[in-house]
Enzyme design. Sequence first.
Site, PDB file in Angstrom:
ATOM      1  N   ASN A  14       0.831  -1.215   0.000  1.00 12.15           N
ATOM      2  CA  ASN A  14       0.000   0.000   0.000  1.00 12.15           C
ATOM      3  C   ASN A  14       0.860   1.257   0.000  1.00 12.15           C
ATOM      4  O   ASN A  14       0.522   2.239  -0.649  1.00 12.15           O
ATOM      5  CB  ASN A  14      -0.970   0.002   1.181  1.00 12.15           C
ATOM      6  CG  ASN A  14      -2.171  -0.880   0.897  1.00 12.15           C
ATOM      7  OD1 ASN A  14      -3.058  -0.489   0.143  1.00 12.15           O
ATOM      8  ND2 ASN A  14      -2.183  -2.083   1.469  1.00 12.15           N
ATOM      9  N   MET A  91       1.113  -2.267  12.495  1.00 10.82           N
ATOM     10  CA  MET A  91       0.480  -3.241  13.392  1.00 10.82           C
ATOM     11  C   MET A  91       0.414  -2.789  14.851  1.00 10.82           C
ATOM     12  O   MET A  91       0.389  -3.617  15.750  1.00 10.82           O
ATOM     13  CB  MET A  91       1.214  -4.592  13.281  1.00 10.82           C
ATOM     14  CG  MET A  91       1.200  -5.185  11.888  1.00 10.82           C
ATOM     15  SD  MET A  91      -0.469  -5.369  11.217  1.00 10.82           S
ATOM     16  CE  MET A  91      -1.021  -6.811  12.127  1.00 10.82           C
ATOM     17  N   ILE A  94      -2.451   3.266  17.699  1.00 17.18           N
ATOM     18  CA  ILE A  94      -1.942   4.628  17.925  1.00 17.18           C
ATOM     19  C   ILE A  94      -2.386   5.071  19.323  1.00 17.18           C
ATOM     20  O   ILE A  94      -3.554   4.969  19.692  1.00 17.18           O
ATOM     21  CB  ILE A  94      -2.493   5.591  16.845  1.00 17.18           C
ATOM     22  CG1 ILE A  94      -2.045   5.162  15.439  1.00 17.18           C
ATOM     23  CG2 ILE A  94      -2.095   7.038  17.140  1.00 17.18           C
ATOM     24  CD1 ILE A  94      -0.565   5.304  15.146  1.00 17.18           C
ATOM     25  N   HIS A 110      -8.209  -0.712   6.198  1.00 17.51           N
ATOM     26  CA  HIS A 110      -8.531  -1.988   6.835  1.00 17.51           C
ATOM     27  C   HIS A 110      -9.195  -2.910   5.799  1.00 17.51           C
ATOM     28  O   HIS A 110     -10.110  -2.484   5.091  1.00 17.51           O
ATOM     29  CB  HIS A 110      -9.469  -1.759   8.026  1.00 17.51           C
ATOM     30  CG  HIS A 110      -9.761  -3.014   8.765  1.00 17.51           C
ATOM     31  ND1 HIS A 110      -8.846  -3.606   9.613  1.00 17.51           N
ATOM     32  CD2 HIS A 110     -10.837  -3.831   8.751  1.00 17.51           C
ATOM     33  CE1 HIS A 110      -9.358  -4.723  10.096  1.00 17.51           C
ATOM     34  NE2 HIS A 110     -10.565  -4.881   9.587  1.00 17.51           N
TER      35      HIS A 110
HETATM   36  C1  GRF Z   1      -3.410  -4.419   4.139  1.00 18.02           C
HETATM   37  O1  GRF Z   1      -4.257  -5.500   3.821  1.00 18.02           O
HETATM   38  C2  GRF Z   1      -4.101  -3.405   4.997  1.00 18.02           C
HETATM   39  O2  GRF Z   1      -5.456  -3.297   4.747  1.00 18.02           O
HETATM   40  C3  GRF Z   1      -3.876  -3.946   6.388  1.00 18.02           C
HETATM   41  O3  GRF Z   1      -2.580  -4.480   6.364  1.00 18.02           O
HETATM   42  C4  GRF Z   1      -2.261  -4.886   5.024  1.00 18.02           C
HETATM   43  C5  GRF Z   1      -0.957  -4.235   4.671  1.00 18.02           C
HETATM   44  O4  GRF Z   1      -0.444  -4.688   3.440  1.00 18.02           O
HETATM   45  N1  GRF Z   1      -4.069  -2.920   7.379  1.00 18.02           N
HETATM   46  P1  GRF Z   1       0.833  -4.003   2.810  1.00 18.02           P
HETATM   47  O5  GRF Z   1       1.939  -4.042   3.869  1.00 18.02           O
HETATM   48  O6  GRF Z   1       0.486  -2.597   2.445  1.00 18.02           O
HETATM   49  O7  GRF Z   1       1.201  -4.828   1.610  1.00 18.02           O
END
Ligand code: GRF
Length: 195
Positions: A14, A91, A94, A110
Amino acid sequence: MKKLAIFASGNGSNYEAIEKAILNGTIQNACVSLVVVDNQDAFVIERAKKYNRTTFIFNPKDYPNKEAYEKEIENLLFKLDINLVCLAGYMRIIGKTLLDKYEGKIINIHPSLLPSFKGAHAIKDAFMYGVKVFGVTIHYVSSELDSGKIISQASFSYYGHKLDEVEKKIHEIEHELYPKTINYLLGEKDNESFN
Ligand code: GRF
């Protein structure tokens, strides 16, 4: 120019989708000024190197408590004049230190249609439950896990039986929805114009 900070703990797909969206113009007038990572083995660090980003890598165990490392992050956000913090697979919850200063400026992605399937295993939980409509939510971060005000959502129907197919589709949607939502927020457009 608006300045983004991305917080991540793992793969960073992401994060990279955001960088690509800045390059291709989906996100306008913005740059990533900081990448915050709480795990020195996270692949997101390699991705951030590719884009020459300032990266703050920390180990929470090196600090006496959450307040201490959040204070250090808060100082960085202030120094770099960050406008929006985007959690992208970060992970950690906050805490008060960051929320007190940045509430309303921290968003999270999410992989479920909130308020269903909060927590760290959302895709698997939804799949095991047997839902037929899956999706992704972008929301403001509040003191409660995956519970802040919803900004945007996208969904799809799936009647198959393969978890990996669902995961792939979720990530595709994430990589499109997160940049679009960030651009919308940075432009402070009215709600009606988001689609
Ligand atoms: C994603 O599925 C996001 O929705 C969740 O954690 C994952 C992160 O994936 N919070 P990446 O590290 O961006 O590949």
